[in-house]
Design a protein around this motif. Sequence first.
Motif, mmCIF file in Angstrom:
data_model
loop_
_atom_site.group_PDB
_atom_site.id
_atom_site.type_symbol
_atom_site.label_atom_id
_atom_site.label_comp_id
_atom_site.label_asym_id
_atom_site.label_seq_id
_atom_site.Cartn_x
_atom_site.Cartn_y
_atom_site.Cartn_z
ATOM 1 N N SER A 152 42.053 41.479 33.438
ATOM 2 C CA SER A 152 41.881 42.036 34.727
ATOM 3 C C SER A 152 40.520 42.756 34.979
ATOM 4 N N GLY A 153 40.144 42.485 35.951
ATOM 5 C CA GLY A 153 38.751 43.293 36.194
ATOM 6 C C GLY A 153 38.874 43.582 37.611
ATOM 7 N N THR A 154 37.785 44.463 38.134
ATOM 8 C CA THR A 154 37.684 44.668 39.488
ATOM 9 C C THR A 154 36.240 44.510 40.084
ATOM 10 N N PHE A 155 36.011 44.374 41.363
ATOM 11 C CA PHE A 155 34.867 44.120 41.913
ATOM 12 C C PHE A 155 34.948 44.806 43.451
ATOM 13 N N THR A 156 33.749 45.156 44.021
ATOM 14 C CA THR A 156 33.466 45.606 45.234
ATOM 15 C C THR A 156 32.750 44.591 46.155
ATOM 16 N N TRP A 157 33.385 44.303 47.194
ATOM 17 C CA TRP A 157 32.524 43.416 48.078
ATOM 18 C C TRP A 157 32.687 43.883 49.458
ATOM 19 N N ARG A 158 31.565 44.001 50.204
ATOM 20 C CA ARG A 158 31.634 44.562 51.493
ATOM 21 C C ARG A 158 32.315 46.003 51.637
ATOM 22 N N GLU A 159 32.228 46.720 50.538
ATOM 23 C CA GLU A 159 32.730 48.127 50.420
ATOM 24 C C GLU A 159 34.237 48.148 50.342
ATOM 25 N N GLU A 160 34.763 46.948 49.894
ATOM 26 C CA GLU A 160 36.381 46.874 49.874
ATOM 27 C C GLU A 160 36.631 46.464 48.406
ATOM 28 N N ARG A 161 37.556 47.261 47.967
ATOM 29 C CA ARG A 161 37.862 47.100 46.387
ATOM 30 C C ARG A 161 38.724 45.623 46.082
ATOM 31 N N TYR A 162 38.667 44.991 45.076
ATOM 32 C CA TYR A 162 39.398 43.814 44.546
ATOM 33 C C TYR A 162 39.586 43.813 43.155
ATOM 34 N N ILE A 163 40.784 43.449 42.804
ATOM 35 C CA ILE A 163 41.109 43.392 41.382
ATOM 36 C C ILE A 163 41.589 41.793 41.194
ATOM 37 N N TYR A 164 41.029 41.383 39.889
ATOM 38 C CA TYR A 164 41.507 39.910 39.639
ATOM 39 C C TYR A 164 42.205 39.809 38.414
ATOM 40 N N VAL A 165 42.925 38.946 38.421
ATOM 41 C CA VAL A 165 43.662 38.732 37.022
ATOM 42 C C VAL A 165 43.538 37.174 36.631
ATOM 43 N N SER A 166 43.125 37.175 35.348
ATOM 44 C CA SER A 166 43.048 35.770 34.630
ATOM 45 C C SER A 166 43.753 35.739 33.466
ATOM 46 N N HIS A 193 43.814 42.633 46.907
ATOM 47 C CA HIS A 193 42.997 43.554 47.648
ATOM 48 C C HIS A 193 43.470 44.972 47.553
ATOM 49 N N LEU A 194 42.748 45.953 47.366
ATOM 50 C CA LEU A 194 43.299 47.139 47.303
ATOM 51 C C LEU A 194 42.692 47.789 48.639
ATOM 52 N N ASP A 195 43.637 48.410 49.348
ATOM 53 C CA ASP A 195 43.159 49.091 50.737
ATOM 54 C C ASP A 195 44.422 50.091 51.189
ATOM 55 N N ALA A 196 43.896 51.434 51.258
ATOM 56 C CA ALA A 196 44.835 52.354 51.490
ATOM 57 C C ALA A 196 45.875 52.652 50.716
ATOM 58 N N ALA A 245 47.347 50.331 48.865
ATOM 59 C CA ALA A 245 48.277 49.058 48.934
ATOM 60 C C ALA A 245 47.752 48.025 48.265
ATOM 61 N N LEU A 246 48.241 47.356 47.119
ATOM 62 C CA LEU A 246 48.036 46.261 46.537
ATOM 63 C C LEU A 246 48.174 44.927 47.100
ATOM 64 N N THR A 247 47.396 44.193 47.632
ATOM 65 C CA THR A 247 47.932 43.039 48.720
ATOM 66 C C THR A 247 47.435 41.711 47.885
ATOM 67 N N PRO A 248 48.049 40.704 47.613
ATOM 68 C CA PRO A 248 47.525 39.401 47.152
ATOM 69 C C PRO A 248 46.679 38.818 48.164
ATOM 70 N N VAL A 249 45.547 38.077 47.793
ATOM 71 C CA VAL A 249 44.522 37.771 48.812
ATOM 72 C C VAL A 249 45.003 36.142 49.061
ATOM 73 N N LEU A 250 45.168 35.570 50.103
ATOM 74 C CA LEU A 250 45.335 34.061 50.020
ATOM 75 C C LEU A 250 43.983 33.520 49.374
ATOM 76 N N ALA A 251 44.286 32.438 48.861
ATOM 77 C CA ALA A 251 43.089 31.580 48.359
ATOM 78 C C ALA A 251 41.879 31.170 49.146
ATOM 79 N N TYR A 252 42.276 30.986 50.631
ATOM 80 C CA TYR A 252 41.064 30.533 51.298
ATOM 81 C C TYR A 252 40.320 31.887 51.821
ATOM 82 N N GLY A 253 40.827 33.156 51.568
ATOM 83 C CA GLY A 253 40.247 34.182 51.742
ATOM 84 C C GLY A 253 39.534 35.062 50.618
ATOM 85 N N TYR A 254 39.360 34.215 49.285
ATOM 86 C CA TYR A 254 38.852 34.987 48.280
ATOM 87 C C TYR A 254 37.439 35.219 48.596
#
Length: 122
Positions: free
Chosen positions: A35-49, A64-67, A69-78
């Motif tokens: 797993s790893g993390t990155f920030t894009w447009r001031e939003e935090r994301y976690i990926y798992v491979s 996507h980590l917001d407020a 809450a951990l929410t899976p991102v739909l593939a078209y929204g990666y």
Amino acid sequence: MRRGQPLQHDYVAEATAVAKENYAPLLKIEGPLESGTFTWREERYIYVSGLASTGERRLVEVFHLDAGALTPVLAYGYPPPVRDLFPMDYAILHSDDPWNGEFPPATTMASRKRLSGSSYFP
């Protein structure tokens, strides 16, 4: 949770556990999961491979980590950083022709009945 603050909860471990239980088996991805993390447009994301049967590292899920809450991102929204981390997976997800001209056959209710021999479909 304010941006830029350290995480109070181990969201990376949570994302890894969710991906291991729910997504990796469907994709036939084996461990060890990373797993790893990155920030894009001031939003935090976690990926798992994890490792595919070919031995290549493949993307299992992006969260996507917001407020808090951990929410899976739909593939078209990666977000675009996924393209740099997993170029092969990103290319497949955003390909105009992911089946290389071989579109999978459509499944209709009639064809499922014919194939299964059953008249009941949930």
